[in-house]
Design a protein around this motif. Sequence first.
Motif, PDB file in Angstrom:
ATOM      1  N   ARG A  33       0.842  -1.195   0.000  1.00 47.91           N
ATOM      2  CA  ARG A  33       0.000   0.000   0.000  1.00 47.91           C
ATOM      3  C   ARG A  33       0.880   1.249   0.000  1.00 47.91           C
ATOM      4  O   ARG A  33       1.975   1.248   0.571  1.00 47.91           O
ATOM      5  CB  ARG A  33      -0.937  -0.020   1.211  1.00 47.91           C
ATOM      6  N   THR A 269     -18.582  -0.726   1.794  1.00 47.33           N
ATOM      7  CA  THR A 269     -19.140   0.430   1.085  1.00 47.33           C
ATOM      8  C   THR A 269     -20.175   0.025   0.032  1.00 47.33           C
ATOM      9  O   THR A 269     -20.170  -1.102  -0.466  1.00 47.33           O
ATOM     10  CB  THR A 269     -18.039   1.247   0.390  1.00 47.33           C
ATOM     11  N   ASP A 288     -16.461   4.127  -4.613  1.00 47.47           N
ATOM     12  CA  ASP A 288     -15.109   4.119  -5.182  1.00 47.47           C
ATOM     13  C   ASP A 288     -14.138   3.425  -4.231  1.00 47.47           C
ATOM     14  O   ASP A 288     -14.253   3.524  -3.003  1.00 47.47           O
ATOM     15  CB  ASP A 288     -14.630   5.549  -5.427  1.00 47.47           C
ATOM     16  N   ALA A 289     -13.164   2.728  -4.787  1.00 49.84           N
ATOM     17  CA  ALA A 289     -12.133   2.086  -3.975  1.00 49.84           C
ATOM     18  C   ALA A 289     -11.371   3.135  -3.181  1.00 49.84           C
ATOM     19  O   ALA A 289     -11.209   4.279  -3.619  1.00 49.84           O
ATOM     20  CB  ALA A 289     -11.183   1.301  -4.867  1.00 49.84           C
ATOM     21  N   THR A 293      -6.168   1.184   0.138  1.00 47.56           N
ATOM     22  CA  THR A 293      -6.458  -0.244   0.006  1.00 47.56           C
ATOM     23  C   THR A 293      -6.761  -0.619  -1.438  1.00 47.56           C
ATOM     24  O   THR A 293      -6.540  -1.759  -1.856  1.00 47.56           O
ATOM     25  CB  THR A 293      -7.638  -0.645   0.909  1.00 47.56           C
ATOM     26  N   ARG A 294      -7.307   0.311  -2.208  1.00 49.10           N
ATOM     27  CA  ARG A 294      -7.475   0.171  -3.660  1.00 49.10           C
ATOM     28  C   ARG A 294      -8.235  -1.107  -4.060  1.00 49.10           C
ATOM     29  O   ARG A 294      -7.925  -1.731  -5.058  1.00 49.10           O
ATOM     30  CB  ARG A 294      -6.096   0.215  -4.340  1.00 49.10           C
ATOM     31  N   THR A 295      -9.228  -1.449  -3.252  1.00 47.79           N
ATOM     32  CA  THR A 295     -10.063  -2.618  -3.522  1.00 47.79           C
ATOM     33  C   THR A 295     -11.528  -2.210  -3.404  1.00 47.79           C
ATOM     34  O   THR A 295     -11.950  -1.770  -2.336  1.00 47.79           O
ATOM     35  CB  THR A 295      -9.760  -3.754  -2.526  1.00 47.79           C
ATOM     36  N   PRO A 296     -12.319  -2.321  -4.457  1.00 46.92           N
ATOM     37  CA  PRO A 296     -13.729  -1.915  -4.375  1.00 46.92           C
ATOM     38  C   PRO A 296     -14.482  -2.683  -3.292  1.00 46.92           C
ATOM     39  O   PRO A 296     -14.276  -3.892  -3.127  1.00 46.92           O
ATOM     40  CB  PRO A 296     -14.276  -2.260  -5.767  1.00 46.92           C
ATOM     41  N   TRP A 299     -13.324  -0.059   2.859  1.00 45.97           N
ATOM     42  CA  TRP A 299     -12.322   0.935   3.217  1.00 45.97           C
ATOM     43  C   TRP A 299     -11.705   0.565   4.555  1.00 45.97           C
ATOM     44  O   TRP A 299     -12.401   0.149   5.482  1.00 45.97           O
ATOM     45  CB  TRP A 299     -12.953   2.332   3.354  1.00 45.97           C
ATOM     46  N   GLU A 303      -9.116   5.095   6.038  1.00 47.81           N
ATOM     47  CA  GLU A 303      -9.813   5.696   4.898  1.00 47.81           C
ATOM     48  C   GLU A 303     -11.200   6.182   5.314  1.00 47.81           C
ATOM     49  O   GLU A 303     -11.674   7.220   4.837  1.00 47.81           O
ATOM     50  CB  GLU A 303      -9.912   4.675   3.763  1.00 47.81           C
TER      51      GLU A 303
END
Length: 453
Positions: A33, A269, A288-289, A293-296, A299, A303
């Motif tokens: 990350r 989310t 949105d991701a 963490t950038r995973t849909p 959070w 985040e």
Amino acid sequence: MTKFLTALGVLLALHMASSNKLVCHMTNWAQYRPGHAKFTSDNIDPFLCTHVIYTLATINGLNQISTIEWNDQQQYARLNNLKKFNPALKTLLSVGGTVNGMSPFIAMVARPESRAAFIKSAIGFLRTHNFDGLNLAWEYPAHNGSPEQDRERFTLLVKELVAAFEKDAKDTRKTQLLLSANVASIRDTIDRAYEVKLIAPHFDFINLMTYDYHGHWEAATGHNSPLYSSSMDMGNHVHHNINSTVSHWLALGAPAEKLLLGFPSFGRTYRLTTGSAGLGAPTNGPADAGPYTRTPGFWAFYEVCNFLTSAHTEWIEEQKVPYATSGSSWVGYDDKSSFSSKVQWMTGMNLGGAHVWTLDMDDFSGSFCRAGSYPLINHLRMSMGFSPKPTTTAAPTTTRDPIADFCRGRPDGLYTNPADKGTYFQCYLGNTYLHRCQPGLIYYDSCKCCNWP
């Protein structure tokens, strides 16, 4: 008189509780990350948790336990070096995941010979890298391509592991290796995956994955980890909550003291599709991701902290958890208040303690939420009544300062400071420890937490 007896019963339940484990998971993919969200073994506070589970190892084609990441062995060493600072800390290695979309457990448990090969390799691997035990993370026996027979084969694996751990301890004269597992929370999955009465006695502890009850795969908002059901729940969803999961495990014969309640340091989310934003509002996939963490679909708590600065928050009273909305984004998450509610419930149920998924999704660096490092897990630790960490100092003692005497004769726990709402006391063994809320917040005894006035 009735109220007195009820209060007395609660006090007795608290006194008899065995919630003395705080098990924290870390993941070996959190190192990728960006920025302040990068997490390695070096970010672990050795005094925060009683146990740390390193996630994840796998099983290779020869039924040998093996590493996944290029630097796993380096991270093992750094994690286990923390025991030099806190000799009471226990570490376990988690094995699981998938290989070509399938659980590596499926092939391994199929034959006695392959189970024996795995067990032998696991013992050698754990001893070589100075781990104290093994955590099984199979999602799940008799599911996702795993045949029905794997329910019984999982039982055999558990029994054979413990027998081998006992023999290893006798042969080496070392402390016996620990055995734990991450297990399902949905009733139908539990019934199909586990012979609960047969496996529960053999585990040192069992990590109930009491989260992911709801998420963006559904067409309406629902909380990730509710304590109770909601009036919106229909059909099987009435069981998608902590109270139902734990009740089911207990009814199937699991000892309460073996069960650890799962505390998520993340939220789930949704993307709202109408003007409705409450529980059960229509949705279409995830928000949105997160940027880290950038995973849909979920959070990390750090985040969520950023989201809350411009979001509208609500408390779901019947489920004892919060959610927040901004625009079309909706997140059901956990905070200090919901953790406090769950600890109170967990203690009343005499469970063995808590496990956190994960260390790396709390604000471990203190860079995001402005509430110090590990704000959620530190609050969980205090709420469970653990002693202050070595870095915590007792309130100063002077002849004119009554603070130092505050806890004399009081039970261990958290208390309001009448002289300053921005601070609170922690009593432990008659000693008084003064803690400060973050700027702008005040202490509320109702949730044993700091919150906005």
